[in-house]
Structure formats: structure tokens, C-alpha cells
Design a protein around this motif. Sequence first.
Motif, mmCIF file in Angstrom:
data_model
loop_
_atom_site.group_PDB
_atom_site.id
_atom_site.type_symbol
_atom_site.label_atom_id
_atom_site.label_comp_id
_atom_site.label_asym_id
_atom_site.label_seq_id
_atom_site.Cartn_x
_atom_site.Cartn_y
_atom_site.Cartn_z
ATOM 1 N N GLN A 138 4.901 -4.271 -1.812
ATOM 2 C CA GLN A 138 3.528 -3.805 -1.699
ATOM 3 C C GLN A 138 2.647 -4.541 -2.696
ATOM 4 N N ALA A 161 5.680 -6.392 -7.438
ATOM 5 C CA ALA A 161 5.165 -6.447 -6.065
ATOM 6 C C ALA A 161 6.239 -6.917 -5.101
ATOM 7 N N HIS A 182 7.557 8.136 -0.897
ATOM 8 C CA HIS A 182 6.787 7.812 0.312
ATOM 9 C C HIS A 182 6.699 8.948 1.330
ATOM 10 N N GLU A 240 0.311 -10.021 -4.471
ATOM 11 C CA GLU A 240 0.832 -9.784 -3.129
ATOM 12 C C GLU A 240 2.326 -10.100 -3.088
ATOM 13 N N GLU A 246 -2.796 1.871 -2.241
ATOM 14 C CA GLU A 246 -2.910 0.980 -3.391
ATOM 15 C C GLU A 246 -1.923 1.380 -4.475
#
Length: 517
Positions: free
Chosen positions: A428, A423, A396, A467, A404
Motif C-alpha cells: 500500500q 510500502a 483490514h 508507492e 491512506e
Amino acid sequence: MTPSDTDVTLDAALDPLVVALDIGSTATRGGVHDASGRRVHGLQHKVGHAFTVAPDGTSVIDPEQVTAEVGEVLDAVAGDRRLGTRIAGVAMDTFAASLIGVDAAGRALTPCLTYADSRSADAVAALREELDEHAVQQRTGTRLHTSYHVPRLRWLAATQPRVFAEAASWWSLGEFIWARLIGQPLAGTSTMAWTGLLDRRTGELDAELLSAAGVGAERFSGPRDPAQPASPQAPARWPALARAGWFPVITDGFASNIGAGALDATVLTAATATSGALRVLLEGAADPLPFGLWNYRVSKDRTLLGGAINDVGRAVSWAQSTLRLSPAIAPVLSAPPSDATPLVLPYLTGERAPGWVGGARAVFGGVSAATDADALFRGIVEGVAMTYARVADELHPAAPQIVEVAAAGRVSNDQPEWLQILADVLGQPVTHVTRRRATQRGTALLALDALAPDEPRAPRATGATYEPRAEHAGYYEERRRRFAEAYERFVAVQREDRRQPADAGPDAAASPWVMRR
């Protein structure tokens, strides 16, 4: 009008056509693609294979066998007389970080060492005492690890000195195949970068590492930009390839990003095949470069930042066969998380990013008499997801613009329910790229960038976006904390074991630690 990403008949295919070959951990695949990147129906072929593995860390495959597989694929996909000379290019990707010693005539002196061969672990430890690993990584984008050439060459020099001395060249698997078929070992920039020897900024071989390996630069192929095909005399065996350019061999990691639609720094690809990775394509070199990740030069102006994971599909397949799971495993993946699930460090063939412990092996914690096969499997899958998350945490700061996560590969296609776990662990959204053979598609697209730059490409095919579920955030946060603690304890034991004298008895080294809930 932009075509959709579905198979197309040969009559409807747009010229120019390309043959894309993909040599993975479990098979050699190939097929004809049209100028939009679509697969041509009926002109696809697959030949399965497997690595030869052993408890000592051996992971190899016969390069002559794979060359024969490529020949079989080309027979199947380029043998249709209706093709005429419509094929304008032949491109190939292979699993990365392969190594073959060859003699002056190009005959293999060694089997092909795969990325998972960890027999050079002692050489890695010695090199870390000799070299400044941080400085090496800043130059080459790679750590010192059993997946790369320097420790492997050290190990070969020590264990097979005659072979080491006789080797005229050190090739990747793709170079060996191209040399056999067209007489030229064409190595793309990414193929050379995955040796761990290539400077990520200059594109030249690193002098200090060559010295440490005890070999000269002349024993390696010069890196070629992936957009520069050669025009050798095509083998008479395949008349349809008479006018085709042959592209330098690239790595599957680079091709996978392109095939998944991860074309810039905003899309992070989660590759989920036999092995896996998180990768993002950047303009220029990554700065800063996190110590746990790699940054490979893949062309004259782009690099790939990320981290690889040895055991993804391999871990799933091992669990399915060893635990004798029922075919209906989707409910296990879809079930809510449970504190009774074992905590698993899923390192069947060693760890790459972010810890780079080549000798790591799988560890199961919290297993009791009440633990069944389904719970063990769920623990393995959660452990795989947490290995991705460890890479994501490191990535990151160097790529903060990601919006995405695109997941592509066999595991995601066969068990899409696992993407919900991924996820939840990443925190994310994860988009499922449903296009099968995304890596092969990426190889075709890279060739088409040179052959048909103005032809619109068919967009990637996608499925659901998963999600993260807020109600499970606390569970996975605690799991990740415990995973990190367990990992640190495991690494400490590994380091202690390496300090034991070579002739120590069986009780001298610490026994494998047991995690307590």
C-alpha cells in the motif's frame, strides 16, 4: 485563511495558547502551541531519559525522575514573562500501559513499570488457563498480556506481597505526575483503557478482571473524558499557568493519531517511534474485533483499533550501536532486496500484536560467515516492516474503508528510506508525515478542541508518498510466508519451554531453534 503547520513566533501566535507535554520512551518533551496547533518558536524543551532494563524482562523508570523532568520542561516553556496569562490549558500524554503502586499519601512504592516490562509472563499463562480470553477481549478490547495490569498485579502480589498490600492506589505515570504537581491524578479515558481493565462499550472497570487481579475498583482513578479539564490552583512556580485548565492525561497512541491527521476511519497511522503501532480511529467499538488486535475506548464516543509493536526505533538503535553501523545507512535501506538478507524476528522486548507472546525474543535466521553488518541491519528493518504487515492483515476486515497509511515518528523522520520497504511489504502507498513531534501536536489539538473549537487548525506537514514497487512484490510475499512459518515454530518452542518443570536442568528445555534457508 488557514495557517500553515510551521513554527510561529510568540507575537504572531493565536490565542488561546496551550502547553502540550509528551512523555515518551526516550525523553520528556513539551512546548507551547497556539490555537491553530502550531508550535511557538523558542518555547519548546526536551529532557532525555532511558528505561532501566534487565535480561529478566525488567523495564522500569523512576516516576520521581520523570516528574522532575516535567517540572524542568514547564520551567523552560512557561517561564517567559511575555506569556502573561495567555496559556489556557496544560495537556499531557505519556507512553501507555504504565503502572505505579502508591501509598495513601501518593508516594511511590514501586518504580514505574513500562509497557515493555515482561516479568509477569508466567502470570499471563496462568490467567489464560483461568479466564476466557476471547470474552475478556470482547469486553475490554484487550488480550491477556504482560503490558496490562491484571498479570502485573498478580506478579507483584506473588513477588512483593508487602508492597502489594500497602498500595492504596494503582496509578499510571501521568496520574502520578499530575498528583505531584496539582494534587489530582487526572486519568483520561484512554489512559484507563490501556490498563486492560476498562470495558470498551460502557467505560467502566471490568468486575471479573478486578477479581482476578485481587484489587477493588476504588484503587483506580475514574476515567475522565479528554475534553473535560480540571481547574486546580496552579503551582505558584508557574505564574503563566494561573488561569490554565489541566487536562486528563491521555496515551501517546491516541495523541499520535490526532497529530498525524488520522481523524477518522479512512486513515491508518503507522507510528514509528521507539515502539510502534498501526491504529485507526473509529466511531464506537470495533465490530468485529480481530483476536490479534486491541480496541481501546478513548472518549465517550470513539475507540482506537490497532496493534502495538514493542521494537521499532529501539530495534534500529540497537542495531546501530551493537553492529557499529556507519552513519550512512540510507544506501542499505534504498538497495534492492536480496535473498542473502537474514530473516529476522525483531522481538527485543517481547511481542504484542498480533501474537501477544510477551516472552518473545529476537531470532536471526540465515546468518552465515558471509553476512555483514549491513545485511543484518537490512534484515532487522525488513522484520520490523513485516511485524507491521501482520497487524495490517488482522486490521483490514474491521476497518475496510482505509484509503491512506500515514507514517509519523522518529524512525520515519530519521530514516525516511525505510518507508519504501514498509510500502513494499504492506503493498500500500505510505505517506510520510514530516511534522516532528506529531504526538505532542496531537495532545495540543485535543486540548484545543475544547478550548478553541472554531479556530481553523494548521494542516499536517507531509513529505513523499511511497508507492509499492511491483517488481519487489514476489520477494516480500515469499519473505512474509517464511516469516509466518518461522514465527509459528518460535511460538511452539516458547510453549514447550513453559511446560518444563521449574527445577528442570539447563538441557531440559528445547534450545533456541535455528532457521535453515
